[in-house]
Design a protein around this motif. Structure first.
Motif, PDB file in Angstrom:
ATOM      1  N   VAL A  55       0.837  -1.203   0.000  1.00  0.00           N
ATOM      2  CA  VAL A  55       0.000   0.000   0.000  1.00  0.00           C
ATOM      3  C   VAL A  55       0.872   1.254   0.000  1.00  0.00           C
ATOM      4  O   VAL A  55       0.620   2.203  -0.754  1.00  0.00           O
ATOM      5  CB  VAL A  55      -0.946   0.002   1.222  1.00  0.00           C
ATOM      6  CG1 VAL A  55      -1.767   1.296   1.263  1.00  0.00           C
ATOM      7  CG2 VAL A  55      -1.878  -1.199   1.180  1.00  0.00           C
ATOM      8  N   SER A  61      -4.926  -0.293  -2.949  1.00  0.00           N
ATOM      9  CA  SER A  61      -5.518  -0.906  -1.766  1.00  0.00           C
ATOM     10  C   SER A  61      -5.160  -2.387  -1.677  1.00  0.00           C
ATOM     11  O   SER A  61      -5.058  -3.074  -2.700  1.00  0.00           O
ATOM     12  CB  SER A  61      -7.037  -0.746  -1.780  1.00  0.00           C
ATOM     13  OG  SER A  61      -7.395   0.607  -1.722  1.00  0.00           O
ATOM     14  N   HIS A  63      -5.720  -5.827   1.297  1.00  0.00           N
ATOM     15  CA  HIS A  63      -6.354  -6.220   2.548  1.00  0.00           C
ATOM     16  C   HIS A  63      -5.852  -7.595   3.001  1.00  0.00           C
ATOM     17  O   HIS A  63      -5.350  -8.381   2.202  1.00  0.00           O
ATOM     18  CB  HIS A  63      -7.876  -6.226   2.383  1.00  0.00           C
ATOM     19  CG  HIS A  63      -8.394  -5.023   1.652  1.00  0.00           C
ATOM     20  ND1 HIS A  63      -8.341  -3.755   2.188  1.00  0.00           N
ATOM     21  CD2 HIS A  63      -8.938  -4.891   0.402  1.00  0.00           C
ATOM     22  CE1 HIS A  63      -8.847  -2.889   1.320  1.00  0.00           C
ATOM     23  NE2 HIS A  63      -9.214  -3.549   0.237  1.00  0.00           N
ATOM     24  N   LYS A 229     -11.369   9.332   3.160  1.00  0.00           N
ATOM     25  CA  LYS A 229     -10.168   8.829   2.482  1.00  0.00           C
ATOM     26  C   LYS A 229      -9.812   9.697   1.276  1.00  0.00           C
ATOM     27  O   LYS A 229      -8.635  10.013   1.032  1.00  0.00           O
ATOM     28  CB  LYS A 229     -10.382   7.385   2.042  1.00  0.00           C
ATOM     29  CG  LYS A 229      -9.121   6.688   1.554  1.00  0.00           C
ATOM     30  CD  LYS A 229      -9.356   5.892   0.296  1.00  0.00           C
ATOM     31  CE  LYS A 229      -9.607   6.777  -0.906  1.00  0.00           C
ATOM     32  NZ  LYS A 229      -9.833   6.030  -2.136  1.00  0.00           N
ATOM     33  N   GLY A 239      -2.682   6.955   2.347  1.00  0.00           N
ATOM     34  CA  GLY A 239      -3.921   6.220   2.520  1.00  0.00           C
ATOM     35  C   GLY A 239      -4.325   6.025   3.969  1.00  0.00           C
ATOM     36  O   GLY A 239      -3.781   6.643   4.879  1.00  0.00           O
ATOM     37  N   MET A 269     -14.610  -1.535  -0.064  1.00  0.00           N
ATOM     38  CA  MET A 269     -13.415  -1.967  -0.797  1.00  0.00           C
ATOM     39  C   MET A 269     -13.549  -1.691  -2.290  1.00  0.00           C
ATOM     40  O   MET A 269     -12.599  -1.248  -2.940  1.00  0.00           O
ATOM     41  CB  MET A 269     -13.168  -3.461  -0.550  1.00  0.00           C
ATOM     42  CG  MET A 269     -12.788  -3.778   0.885  1.00  0.00           C
ATOM     43  SD  MET A 269     -12.688  -5.557   1.166  1.00  0.00           S
ATOM     44  CE  MET A 269     -12.345  -5.594   2.936  1.00  0.00           C
ATOM     45  N   ASN A 272     -12.973   1.913  -3.138  1.00  0.00           N
ATOM     46  CA  ASN A 272     -11.662   2.441  -2.740  1.00  0.00           C
ATOM     47  C   ASN A 272     -10.547   1.511  -3.214  1.00  0.00           C
ATOM     48  O   ASN A 272      -9.916   0.812  -2.427  1.00  0.00           O
ATOM     49  CB  ASN A 272     -11.609   2.620  -1.222  1.00  0.00           C
ATOM     50  CG  ASN A 272     -12.546   3.709  -0.731  1.00  0.00           C
ATOM     51  OD1 ASN A 272     -12.232   4.881  -0.761  1.00  0.00           O
ATOM     52  ND2 ASN A 272     -13.734   3.288  -0.289  1.00  0.00           N
ATOM     53  N   SER A 273     -10.322   1.521  -4.508  1.00  0.00           N
ATOM     54  CA  SER A 273      -9.273   0.666  -5.076  1.00  0.00           C
ATOM     55  C   SER A 273      -7.885   1.228  -4.804  1.00  0.00           C
ATOM     56  O   SER A 273      -6.883   0.565  -5.058  1.00  0.00           O
ATOM     57  CB  SER A 273      -9.488   0.513  -6.585  1.00  0.00           C
ATOM     58  OG  SER A 273      -9.481   1.786  -7.219  1.00  0.00           O
ATOM     59  N   LEU A 276      -6.507   2.409   0.604  1.00  0.00           N
ATOM     60  CA  LEU A 276      -7.202   1.785   1.738  1.00  0.00           C
ATOM     61  C   LEU A 276      -6.607   0.414   2.013  1.00  0.00           C
ATOM     62  O   LEU A 276      -6.402  -0.390   1.104  1.00  0.00           O
ATOM     63  CB  LEU A 276      -8.699   1.623   1.443  1.00  0.00           C
ATOM     64  CG  LEU A 276      -9.524   0.860   2.497  1.00  0.00           C
ATOM     65  CD1 LEU A 276      -9.563   1.618   3.817  1.00  0.00           C
ATOM     66  CD2 LEU A 276     -10.939   0.590   1.987  1.00  0.00           C
ATOM     67  N   SER A 277      -6.308   0.147   3.289  1.00  0.00           N
ATOM     68  CA  SER A 277      -5.885  -1.190   3.698  1.00  0.00           C
ATOM     69  C   SER A 277      -6.670  -1.584   4.938  1.00  0.00           C
ATOM     70  O   SER A 277      -6.668  -0.871   5.936  1.00  0.00           O
ATOM     71  CB  SER A 277      -4.387  -1.221   4.006  1.00  0.00           C
ATOM     72  OG  SER A 277      -3.999  -2.529   4.404  1.00  0.00           O
TER      73      SER A 277
END
Length: 385
Positions: A55, A61, A63, A229, A239, A269, A272-273, A276-277
């Protein structure tokens, strides 16, 4: 009739017989907000590091879900990762102890973890961003912006309309923009904070800030989170990192609410490509159910990594790291714990980190009370029997 006598004292126990200044093991082995020790398993540490690094380096993003039995270190891993990431100035980091009744609770807890002061600081940062573009002043952050306003060198009346318009364009959420800007007004900043944290405010209070909507359901929560964000990316942040603990509690929700929560996270998700994590700590059996029943959500998670019960080597590393906290002369695990005592701790705890730390804590106190120089299997046996 006899009564037991309680001996209560605030006199500090002497651990010098063990070569220690104190008992380094927690009495209640619940991870602190800023853990000093992390002896997690390498494959888990690598997965967390790779997720964070991806990230930070790409802005895209990514996860992760960390699974493990109760007491095997999920919370500890999440809190340690959070403590490392939040030292950076280019990210915003929030911790959610458990997901509550739905996504709106996740959003609420995230905002509360940020805190009023941090969100107000972001409001001043955005005003500084606008001031640099539209005025001759050059405030480089929240403090210099606040100073310019306090000294009257820049007027809020000049900045606010431009700030609301610009933030509305960036976030596509005019009410969010108004709430952020109202964080700098003494008369309305508490109302703005209540709206931003989804606590709910009266119509009259919203009207005073010209806010037309209520932030009162999961869809609005996703919209507000995305707006936050996007504001951060506009300000040059890399991010947002969100650490969600005890994710298995979604299984206690009704099937309808569980699906709604997972759908909201999926929408977050999808929207928010970049920037964001999300990292989740979850019991393995619940994660298996989620993967089998809610493909649309589980497929958004880049990877699952599992915390396994400790081996003897893991236990030695863990105990060694804690002993380092209380020893000025480099006392090692073999100096204090005899080999068979460690094997007994491992056997009794079944490799569970939390239980092993509890046994260590109790036996260190017991050995110090007896003036012992080390801990053998007999002391361990007495502690666990």
């Amino acid at each position: 009739m006899t009564t037991d006598k309680f001996e209560i004292t605030d006199e500090q126990r002497d651990y010098s017989s063990l070569g220690l200044n104190e008992n380094p093991f927690p009495y209640s082995p619940v991870p602190s907000d800023n853990p000093e020790v992390y002896c997690g398993q390498d494959h888990v540490a690598n997965a967390v590091s790779n997720t964070v690094s991806s990230v930070l380096s790409t802005g895209k993003s990514k996860h992760l879900v960390i699974t493990g039995k109760y007491g095997n270190g999920k919370s500890h891993t999440l809190k340690y990762a959070r403590s490392l990431v939040r030292d950076r100035e280019d990210v915003l980091v929030g911790y959610v102890a458990q997901p509550g009744e739905g996504f709106l609770d996740v959003y609420h807890e995230f905002m509360y973890d940020l805190g009023f002061d941090r969100v107000q600081e972001l409001a001043y940062e955005f005003l500084a961003h606008v001031a640099r573009e539209h005025t001759e002043t050059n405030p480089m952050g929240a403090l210099s912006m606040k100073s310019l306003l306090d000294e009257g060198e820049t007027l809020l009346s000049e900045l606010v309309p431009k700030a609301i318009q610009q933030l509305s364009d960036v976030t596509k959420f005019a009410d969010f923009a108004r709430a952020i800007v109202h964080m700098v007004y003494e008369d309305t900043n508490l109302y703005a904070w209540q709206w931003l944290t989804a606590e709910g405010i009266r119509y009259e209070q919203r009207k005073e800030m010209e806010i037309h909507s209520a932030l009162d359901d999961d869809t609005m929560g996703v919209r507000a989170f995305t707006a936050l964000k996007n504001m951060l990316l506009e300000l040059g942040y890399t991010g947002v990192f969100v650490f969600v603990d005890e994710f298995e509690s979604v299984a206690r929700l009704s099937p309808k609410n569980e699906q709604a929560t997972l759908n909201s996270l999926r929408h977050l998700m999808d929207q928010n490509s970049a920037g964001l994590s999300m990292m989740f700590g979850c019991a393995p059996e619940v994660w298996q159910d989620i993967m089998s029943e809610y493909h649309a959500f589980s497929e958004r998670i880049g990877r699952e990594v599992s915390l396994r019960p400790m081996t003897e080597d893991h236990l030695k590393d863990l105990v060694d790291s804690y002993l380092d906290l209380a020893s000025g002369e480099g006392v090692s695990v073999s100096d204090i714990f005899e080999e068979d005592s460690l094997q007994l701790i491992l056997q009794s705890s079944q490799g569970n980190v939390r239980q092993a730390l509890s046994i260590c804590s109790y036996t260190i106190d017991d050995a110090a009370r007896r003036g012992r120089a080390n801990i053998d299997a007999e002391i361990i046996q007495e502690a666990i029997s």
